[in-house]
Design an enzyme around this catalytic site. Sequence first.
Site, mmCIF file in Angstrom:
data_model
loop_
_atom_site.group_PDB
_atom_site.id
_atom_site.type_symbol
_atom_site.label_atom_id
_atom_site.label_comp_id
_atom_site.label_asym_id
_atom_site.label_seq_id
_atom_site.Cartn_x
_atom_site.Cartn_y
_atom_site.Cartn_z
ATOM 1 N N SER A 196 36.328 39.606 44.825
ATOM 2 C CA SER A 196 35.831 40.090 46.213
ATOM 3 C C SER A 196 36.610 39.359 47.424
ATOM 4 O O SER A 196 37.812 39.448 47.428
ATOM 5 C CB SER A 196 34.309 39.931 46.131
ATOM 6 N N ASP A 231 33.505 50.718 44.927
ATOM 7 C CA ASP A 231 32.397 50.137 44.233
ATOM 8 C C ASP A 231 30.977 49.744 44.614
ATOM 9 O O ASP A 231 30.398 48.963 44.070
ATOM 10 C CB ASP A 231 33.237 48.780 43.649
ATOM 11 N N HIS A 266 30.432 46.700 42.496
ATOM 12 C CA HIS A 266 31.235 45.540 43.132
ATOM 13 C C HIS A 266 31.140 44.098 42.244
ATOM 14 O O HIS A 266 32.117 43.610 41.857
ATOM 15 C CB HIS A 266 30.463 45.285 44.553
#
Length: 540
Positions: free
Chosen positions: A181, A394, A419
């Site tokens: 991320s 995601d 995610h």
Amino acid sequence: MAILWDDILLSLELWLKLIKKPQPYVNPNLDPVLLVPGVGGSILKAVDDENGTEERVWVRILSADSMFRTKLWSRFDPATGKTVSMDPKTSITVPEDRFGLYAIDVLDPDMVIGRECVYYFHDMIVEMIRWGFQEGKTLFGFGYDFRQSNRLPETLDRLAAKLESVYNAAGGKKINIISHSMGGLLVKCFMCLHSDIFEKYVQNWIAISAPFQGAPGYCNSSLLSGMSFVEGWEQNFFISKWSMHQLLVECPSLYELMGCPDFNWENIPVLELWREKHDSDGKHDSNEKPHVILESYHPEDSIEIIKESLANNKINYDGKELPLPFNMDILKWANETRKILSGAKLPSQVKFYNIYGIGLETPHTVCYGSGEKPVLDLQQLRYFQAKYIFVDGDGTVPAESAKADGLKAEARVGVPGEHRGILCERHVFRILKHWLKAGDSDPYYNPVNDYVILPTEFEMEEHRENDLDVASLKGEWEIISHDQDEYSNSANKISLSAECVSHEGANQSCTNTHPGILVHSRNNGEQHLQLNELTISVDA
């Protein structure tokens, strides 16, 4: 009797000590790995500057909201680019236990029931130890204060020191960075601003679910109406949406995650509002039904809407009412960060890989209000439920953003997954094992399609035909899908066969392969694919 019982316990204790616990498999030939998390992915502790006592403030369940507001609410200092906790007696630190892995493993180590919800890198750490990685020798973590800018000098200095220490601990082996991320933006900032150090210590960088061009839907709704990690009554045991909202308004990292206005989006992310349309004097006839229209604002134009909606935003801290509007100083800082990131160049000695999430509806365009209930006051937006136009991704980062890294990538692979949940996907583990050359990594593995092509049988025949030498080659392969690897007992295999014929004469050569693909279903549910292909080449 008591003495006899004590002797029994002592003997039992000595006997247990003699039982050797199985030692985990260690592969000394592996190159070191450094795991870098994203937003919310590091344990944070509040340290009392006066007496040195510390308390975990992220993540925790009991008293979570009050501790969050007291210790993590902050104000941005444009002179340093740092957001500083409102409590002047508190410093926020990241624990370094287990060579940095403790802070990014299980975010609330005290949880016993349902602790999977606070797993971060936990499953990946367990899996990599299975492959032969060893904490402190070949496996390390880098936690950080995720409220801060991704180019905060203090954080980048810590990362530089971490890379050097990992390099030395691994005996001078270059490092594989795996970021998740926003950790991808942090690593990219470091690569831009400290390229010499990056090239010296890093050999591979693998980014997972990185919002390289931002997460527009996620960020716009977070700034306008906050963000909940849990919904419903459970919020009473965690952090409220409102408390999180007030943190994010002064959070430089969130501003850096806003949708990039300069990116050539396939579908431009916009902010939409249902509003009443008035006459030029701003009035309408009370006897007539107001005319409601849907207004759309592109990324740059939406800033004015966000500014107005937060114009009178305030918090009460330590008995004082403090204004907390949309921070233009942070936006200016974030825009400079984007400029730095846009000029990123991958050092020639470093290889880059990109894994991004697909298959889930991901917020892209955000809409407030409706034709029946338009937005009358922008400062009431936080009480509206946001509606979204979704794109593939995601669930948090659009695939379009995650793929647009702007770097020369060795591979970009889309993996179905959520995610944060993508960090425990077996498909991701297979890809990482292949790229890291860990354990029995299969050279025939195809990360993009997630299958292995194994040669199983070859036959060669030679004969003469029309005064020409004829060589016939028949090969068979098995294509083993992801259901057929070490994590599954499924026998779903596909067989692939091909036939090649070559002719050679004194002054000529000719190669024939017969075209066509035949699929045969077998009684056991397997499929047999026969590939025949024809190519002809003649050399005179």
